[in-house]
Design a protein around this motif. Structure first.
Motif, PDB file in Angstrom:
ATOM      1  N   PRO A 154     -13.344 -21.349  46.926  1.00 61.35           N
ATOM      2  CA  PRO A 154     -15.235 -22.003  47.105  1.00 61.35           C
ATOM      3  C   PRO A 154     -15.564 -22.026  48.434  1.00 61.35           C
ATOM      4  N   HIS A 155     -16.684 -21.740  48.695  1.00 58.48           N
ATOM      5  CA  HIS A 155     -16.832 -22.078  49.759  1.00 58.48           C
ATOM      6  C   HIS A 155     -18.826 -22.702  49.901  1.00 58.48           C
ATOM      7  N   HIS A 156     -18.277 -23.346  51.370  1.00 56.80           N
ATOM      8  CA  HIS A 156     -19.645 -24.477  51.104  1.00 56.80           C
ATOM      9  C   HIS A 156     -20.439 -24.671  52.280  1.00 56.80           C
TER      10      HIS A 156
ATOM     11  N   SER B 220     -21.411 -27.248  42.411  1.00 59.04           N
ATOM     12  CA  SER B 220     -21.567 -28.085  43.134  1.00 59.04           C
ATOM     13  C   SER B 220     -22.923 -27.328  43.820  1.00 59.04           C
TER      14      SER B 220
ATOM     15  N   HIS C 121     -27.614 -27.944  49.635  1.00 61.13           N
ATOM     16  CA  HIS C 121     -26.254 -27.897  49.567  1.00 61.13           C
ATOM     17  C   HIS C 121     -25.609 -27.454  48.612  1.00 61.13           C
TER      18      HIS C 121
ATOM     19  N   VAL D 285     -21.919 -24.955  46.550  1.00 59.16           N
ATOM     20  CA  VAL D 285     -20.080 -25.028  46.805  1.00 59.16           C
ATOM     21  C   VAL D 285     -20.400 -23.901  45.746  1.00 59.16           C
TER      22      VAL D 285
ATOM     23  N   ILE E 160     -13.235 -23.176  51.956  1.00 61.49           N
ATOM     24  CA  ILE E 160     -12.818 -24.449  51.056  1.00 61.49           C
ATOM     25  C   ILE E 160     -11.252 -24.909  51.130  1.00 61.49           C
TER      26      ILE E 160
ATOM     27  N   THR F 163      -8.894 -24.534  47.907  1.00 65.52           N
ATOM     28  CA  THR F 163      -9.533 -25.111  47.037  1.00 65.52           C
ATOM     29  C   THR F 163      -9.004 -26.447  46.428  1.00 65.52           C
TER      30      THR F 163
ATOM     31  N   LEU G  89     -11.375 -29.266  47.511  1.00 63.31           N
ATOM     32  CA  LEU G  89     -12.908 -28.808  46.901  1.00 63.31           C
ATOM     33  C   LEU G  89     -13.559 -29.547  46.715  1.00 63.31           C
TER      34      LEU G  89
ATOM     35  N   CYS H 138     -15.120 -31.684  48.826  1.00 60.81           N
ATOM     36  CA  CYS H 138     -16.322 -31.116  49.067  1.00 60.81           C
ATOM     37  C   CYS H 138     -17.824 -31.232  48.296  1.00 60.81           C
ATOM     38  N   CYS H 139     -16.843 -31.038  46.884  1.00 63.44           N
ATOM     39  CA  CYS H 139     -18.527 -31.520  46.597  1.00 63.44           C
ATOM     40  C   CYS H 139     -18.835 -33.230  46.126  1.00 63.44           C
TER      41      CYS H 139
END
Length: 230
Positions: free
Chosen positions: A13-15, A53, A62, A64, A109, A111, A115, A118-119
């Protein structure tokens, strides 16, 4: 000072953060928010990406997003979203020019450790900005859909969320508690620093793993505390 290179890692996952040009408002009326989300739904499906997210603030976004094996998928997603929103707003307001900053920021991220943090960070933005008292009160984030207060059929559920409990309702309650205990969370500073500099959101072991995987040197940072924080 040279710009920090953006790193995209398949399977993680990436923010992502994209801001309005000169931090000016991007979303003013309801139609602006709705149009962006409609395009997010369309293009995340077209590029076979998962969105875990999101939060649309007035002057920035933003997201995710889970990266797939197509390294161009996320850049193409962001290009489509930015381009369509710019044309939409410019046509309505009879203006021209850029709506967004030239470059979005992105942070892969860890995970398991970060993760959900971040969400939470993404979905608490309106609360921290003083726009609402509770995250479920903000219409333009994924939080209300995640906890069942609204419906978003295209919002994806990460494995780490499913791992919170055996039933969906128990997972929702666990996530609610996780979000509610976020005041002063030590993970927030790491998340903020990572996204602002296009670095990795994770500790030393995660940095080492990603460096080996992509063959690129990534500057390490002090590890923050994971989502098990109490």
């Amino acid at each position: 000072m040279p710009r920090q290179a953006r790193v995209i890692v398949p399977g993680f996952p990436h923010h992502i953060v994209q801001r309005g040009h000169n931090r000016q408002p991007v979303f003013v009326e309801r139609r602006d928010f709705e149009y962006y989300l409609a395009n997010l739904q369309e293009w995340k499906q077209a590029y076979e990406l998962e969105v875990f997210s999101y939060c649309l603030m007035t002057n920035h976004v933003h997201l995710v997003v889970q990266a797939n094996d197509n390294l161009s998928a996320i850049p193409q997603l962001m290009k489509r979203l930015a381009g369509r929103q710019t044309r939409f707003v410019n046509a309505l307001e009879k203006r021209s020019g850029s709506l967004w900053e030239g470059r979005y920021k992105i942070s892969p991220i860890d995970t398991d450790a970060y993760l959900l943090a971040c969400c939470r960070y993404v979905e608490l933005n309106p609360v921290k900005a003083g726009m609402v008292d509770k995250p479920e009160s903000y219409e333009w984030s994924s939080y209300s859909a995640r906890v069942g207060s609204s419906y978003c059929h295209w919002l994806d559920e990460p494995d780490t969320f499913r791992g919170l409990a055996v039933s969906h309702q128990m997972r929702v309650e666990a996530y609610r508690k996780f979000v509610e205990q976020a005041d002063g969370s030590p993970s927030d500073e790491l998340i903020r620093a990572a996204i602002n500099s296009n670095k990795l959101t994770g500790g030393g072991k995660f940095v080492d793993e990603i460096e080996k995987r992509i063959g690129i040197r990534v500057e390490t940072r002090k590890p923050g505390r994971p989502i098990t924080e109490k």
